[in-house]
Design an enzyme around this catalytic site. Structure first.
Site, PDB file in Angstrom:
ATOM      1  N   ASP A  53       0.862  -1.346  -0.049  1.00  0.00           N
ATOM      2  CA  ASP A  53       0.030   0.012  -0.028  1.00  0.00           C
ATOM      3  C   ASP A  53       0.830   1.303   0.137  1.00  0.00           C
ATOM      4  O   ASP A  53       0.704   2.113   0.787  1.00  0.00           O
ATOM      5  CB  ASP A  53      -0.860   0.168   1.391  1.00  0.00           C
ATOM      6  CG  ASP A  53      -1.680  -1.329   1.551  1.00  0.00           C
ATOM      7  OD1 ASP A  53      -2.140  -1.781   0.439  1.00  0.00           O
ATOM      8  OD2 ASP A  53      -1.805  -1.571   2.816  1.00  0.00           O
TER       9      ASP A  53
ATOM     10  N   GLU B 203     -11.638  -0.043  -2.485  1.00  0.00           N
ATOM     11  CA  GLU B 203     -10.619   0.659  -1.487  1.00  0.00           C
ATOM     12  C   GLU B 203      -9.640   1.173  -2.135  1.00  0.00           C
ATOM     13  O   GLU B 203      -9.615   1.354  -3.633  1.00  0.00           O
ATOM     14  CB  GLU B 203     -10.302  -0.436  -0.709  1.00  0.00           C
ATOM     15  CG  GLU B 203      -9.279  -1.579  -1.313  1.00  0.00           C
ATOM     16  CD  GLU B 203      -8.870  -2.713  -0.447  1.00  0.00           C
ATOM     17  OE1 GLU B 203      -9.312  -3.048   0.676  1.00  0.00           O
ATOM     18  OE2 GLU B 203      -8.290  -3.655  -0.908  1.00  0.00           O
TER      19      GLU B 203
HETATM   20  O1  FUB Z   1      -2.811  -3.635   3.787  1.00  0.00           O
HETATM   21  C1  FUB Z   1      -4.571  -3.854   4.129  1.00  0.00           C
HETATM   22  C2  FUB Z   1      -5.354  -3.423   3.235  1.00  0.00           C
HETATM   23  O2  FUB Z   1      -5.159  -4.406   1.971  1.00  0.00           O
HETATM   24  C3  FUB Z   1      -5.553  -2.137   2.812  1.00  0.00           C
HETATM   25  O3  FUB Z   1      -5.775  -1.168   3.752  1.00  0.00           O
HETATM   26  C4  FUB Z   1      -6.158  -2.511   1.563  1.00  0.00           C
HETATM   27  O4  FUB Z   1      -6.124  -1.416   0.570  1.00  0.00           O
HETATM   28  C5  FUB Z   1      -5.346  -3.444   1.070  1.00  0.00           C
HETATM   29  O5  FUB Z   1      -4.423  -3.395   0.350  1.00  0.00           O
END
Ligand code: FUB
Length: 344
Positions: free
Chosen positions: A32, A244
């Site tokens: 991320d 997301e």
């Molecule tokens: O790294 C945890 C979660 O996985 C992140 O917050 C999301 O965007 C996904 O990449």
């Protein structure tokens, strides 16, 4: 002159092929990546993946991260410096677990690290921590940002000096549990509060930040992502709906809102004329990578645009990821070239 230009181009291409699609960090797992240029250096704020021994589940319980490291480099393809632990969950009074995808911003002489974490009741909120250096160490506020919810904060500074936070993630990111305005504590699966397939998809949220960067200056607003006919992208349209990993960058006066489509694994983008949207879906920036999650950031450094992303090359495990970078190209008409890192 022509030969000189060609030589510069060839050197640049050689340098690019040396770092393109290679893990930037190999001694710990990172994911991320949120990239920013501070003090003429490129800083990357990623999640720090660890194997906490939590069994994989549909809520993402296996992403059980406990701290953040900050990385920096003076050129893309140059040495990557690990600045060590910048913030640990033990130093965040309100947070219990799962430090997910963070972001950072600079205002005046201060640096702000924004991060999602679950509180003691298992509900995600967004916290903020402050430092006098881009690499920290960051000191967390006692409470999460008032009115904050869900995951994946991304802070964008507009040309007029206003800062906006974008956030949200469905399923394990809990955004669907806030549909009434109150958190629904009674869900049994991550899909319980999803809209029907023919209803508009749940939108990410945005709010302008307060002057001190520690709170929202207004209520979170839902962002609309539309198709080219002006209709909302529907919840059943998993190839295009928001899941997301929100990110915003501005290019030639347009706002580019990019995001992950989750279970279809794309980084898609939509464009608009205001930081609040609406944004019109345009296509994919990054095709699926190795591993379930796909999460990116976009930054300009020394006149070149880059996409930072992650995959699972080093571990082969979906929750143990490694960050990477690749050049990103805006075409003359404003569209973005799609990048594929996995050869079929
Ligand atoms: O790294 C945890 C979660 O996985 C992140 O917050 C999301 O965007 C996904 O990449």
């Amino acid at each position: 002159q022509k030969t000189e230009d060609k030589q510069v181009e060839e050197t640049q291409q050689k340098k690019e092929s040396e770092f393109r699609n290679k893990p930037l960090v190999t001694d710990i797992y990172t994911a991320d990546p949120s990239a920013h240029v501070f003090e003429n250096r490129l800083y990357v704020y990623p999640s720090h993946d660890v194997d906490a021994g939590v069994k994989e589940d549909d809520f993402g319980g296996h992403f059980d991260m406990r701290d953040y490291h900050v990385f920096s480099m003076d050129s893309v393809g140059g040495k990557v410096t690990d600045h060590g632990v910048a913030l640990s969950v033990d130093d965040v009074p309100w947070a219990a677990r799962q430090l997910w995808a963070p972001d950072a911003a600079k205002k005046g002489d201060s640096y702000y690290l924004y991060f999602p974490a679950k509180d003691k009741d298992g509900v995600f909120h967004i916290g903020v921590a402050v430092a006098s250096r881009p690499e920290g160490p960051f000191k967390a506020e006692k409470l999460p940002i008032k009115g904050s919810l869900s995951i994946d904060p991304a802070v964008f500074k507009d040309d007029d000096g206003a800062y906006y936070m974008y956030l949200g993630g469905i399923w394990g990111g809990q955004l669907q549990n806030w549909r009434t305005g109150e958190y629904d504590h009674h869900t049994k699966t991550p899909y319980d509060n999803e809209p029907a397939d023919d209803e508009p998809a749940i939108g990410p949220r945005v709010a302008r930040m307060s002057d001190d960067m520690l709170q929202f200056d207004e209520k979170l607003k839902e962002i609309r992502i539309l198709d080219k006919e002006g209709n909302p992208i529907l919840a059943g349209d998993h190839d295009r709906r928001f899941f997301e990993a929100a990110w915003v960058h501005k290019y030639k006066g347009k706002y580019y809102f990019s995001y992950s489509t989750g279970d279809t694994h794309y980084i898609a983008y939509a464009t608009g004329d205001s930081p609040y949207g609406p944004f019109t879906y345009q296509g994919n920036i990054l095709n699926p990578v190795e591993g379930w999650t796909n999460h990116h950031s976009i930054a300009e450094f020394n006149g070149q645009w880059y996409i930072f992303y992650h995959d699972t090359e080093l571990s082969g495990k979906t929750h143990l990821r490694n960050i990477k970078v690749s050049p990103l190209k805006h075409r003359e008409d404003g569209t973005i070239e799609t990048i594929s890192t996995v050869t079929e």
